[in-house]
Design a protein around this motif. Sequence first.
Motif, mmCIF file in Angstrom:
data_model
loop_
_atom_site.group_PDB
_atom_site.id
_atom_site.type_symbol
_atom_site.label_atom_id
_atom_site.label_comp_id
_atom_site.label_asym_id
_atom_site.label_seq_id
_atom_site.Cartn_x
_atom_site.Cartn_y
_atom_site.Cartn_z
ATOM 1 N N TYR A 82 7.780 6.441 -14.268
ATOM 2 C CA TYR A 82 7.956 4.840 -14.513
ATOM 3 C C TYR A 82 7.472 5.243 -16.628
ATOM 4 O O TYR A 82 6.007 6.026 -16.380
ATOM 5 N N ASN B 205 7.507 3.452 -21.126
ATOM 6 C CA ASN B 205 8.543 2.695 -21.632
ATOM 7 C C ASN B 205 9.550 2.430 -22.013
ATOM 8 O O ASN B 205 10.244 2.097 -21.898
ATOM 9 N N ALA C 144 11.670 2.268 -19.009
ATOM 10 C CA ALA C 144 12.704 -0.031 -19.274
ATOM 11 C C ALA C 144 13.133 0.236 -19.681
ATOM 12 O O ALA C 144 13.511 -0.816 -19.641
ATOM 13 N N TRP C 145 12.702 0.064 -21.625
ATOM 14 C CA TRP C 145 13.971 0.146 -22.485
ATOM 15 C C TRP C 145 14.905 0.071 -21.861
ATOM 16 O O TRP C 145 16.002 -0.651 -22.361
ATOM 17 N N GLU D 298 16.291 0.950 -19.000
ATOM 18 C CA GLU D 298 17.049 0.201 -18.022
ATOM 19 C C GLU D 298 17.708 -1.192 -18.299
ATOM 20 O O GLU D 298 18.728 -1.641 -18.080
ATOM 21 N N TRP D 299 16.419 -2.125 -19.436
ATOM 22 C CA TRP D 299 16.357 -3.323 -19.532
ATOM 23 C C TRP D 299 18.282 -3.828 -20.743
ATOM 24 O O TRP D 299 19.298 -4.704 -20.335
ATOM 25 N N HIS D 300 18.471 -2.908 -21.131
ATOM 26 C CA HIS D 300 19.272 -2.633 -21.848
ATOM 27 C C HIS D 300 20.424 -2.366 -22.020
ATOM 28 O O HIS D 300 21.544 -2.249 -22.071
ATOM 29 N N THR D 301 20.515 -1.433 -20.484
ATOM 30 C CA THR D 301 22.384 -0.807 -20.107
ATOM 31 C C THR D 301 21.802 -1.407 -18.491
ATOM 32 O O THR D 301 23.312 -1.184 -17.753
ATOM 33 N N ARG D 302 21.390 -2.626 -18.111
ATOM 34 C CA ARG D 302 21.967 -3.367 -16.959
ATOM 35 C C ARG D 302 22.649 -4.467 -17.262
ATOM 36 O O ARG D 302 23.047 -5.181 -17.650
ATOM 37 N N HIS E 238 20.712 -7.860 -10.879
ATOM 38 C CA HIS E 238 19.160 -8.148 -10.625
ATOM 39 C C HIS E 238 18.390 -7.883 -11.477
ATOM 40 O O HIS E 238 18.282 -6.545 -11.160
ATOM 41 N N PRO E 239 17.660 -8.228 -12.484
ATOM 42 C CA PRO E 239 16.309 -7.627 -12.768
ATOM 43 C C PRO E 239 15.730 -6.654 -11.696
ATOM 44 O O PRO E 239 14.817 -7.508 -10.435
ATOM 45 N N ASP F 50 20.576 -4.377 -6.838
ATOM 46 C CA ASP F 50 21.695 -5.096 -7.152
ATOM 47 C C ASP F 50 22.818 -5.315 -6.564
ATOM 48 O O ASP F 50 22.849 -5.088 -5.253
#
Length: 240
Positions: free
Chosen positions: A73, A75, A78-79, A81-85, A90-91, A163
């Motif tokens: 885990y 930063n 996380a960045w 995952e957020w921008h490629t989802r 579902h987050p 997801d």
Amino acid sequence: LTGEQPYFVDPAQMPNTVMNCAAGQCAIWHRIQGPNATIAGGRLAGLLALNYARRLLGADRAKAVLCGSAEEYSNERAWLEWHTRGAEEHPGLLGEGAGMLLLEPAEDVDDAHVLAEVLAVESGVFGDGGLPEVLDACLRRAMDRAGVDPSQVWVASPCSAGDSLGEQERAVLTGMFGAGALEPLANTALFGEASAASVSLQIASVLALAERRTDVAGRVAVITAVERDGGAGCALLRLR
């Protein structure tokens, strides 16, 4: 650093940027010799590593193989995952972990120390909307190769992706083995989105649970994983 070809760049000048850095440092630290490789595959990483380990043993490149997968885990993750989802995904809560298995040829080990036998590993690639068919085909190929009937399966462990792919994965397993096969390891969803560590944690959970159950010896555990880039796969383990 530049070179006429990428492989002309000396990795010794930038060791911490090479994908195999962590595995190499572990091997040096623990004085482990032999083939050493790192395989990237998202949620399928553990399955791909397991199959690679089987190939090393089958080709007599090693007498025993430490095989596993890990996820951190961070930063940066996380960045990413957020921008490629995708908008429809579902987050999920990101997790981390690691698991290692010792694989040895059956003829070289004492049965008393064996937790499970790897019967088959299969993988496939799917396009838009094609996951159910591809995963179903992977499972059937694995069962045909291992001579296993669905009635012999005690537990089926999906990678718990949060997801729509995870929902389809669970639906395929339910349709093939029944809802009861997913119940013994329902708590693996608490791992969160463990990504590359998923399969190793799934296998460890299966072995830990089976070790406390005398009624499952000889039965089969199914491990599956799906990845958003179109990868799907499964492994069959016969419990001892």
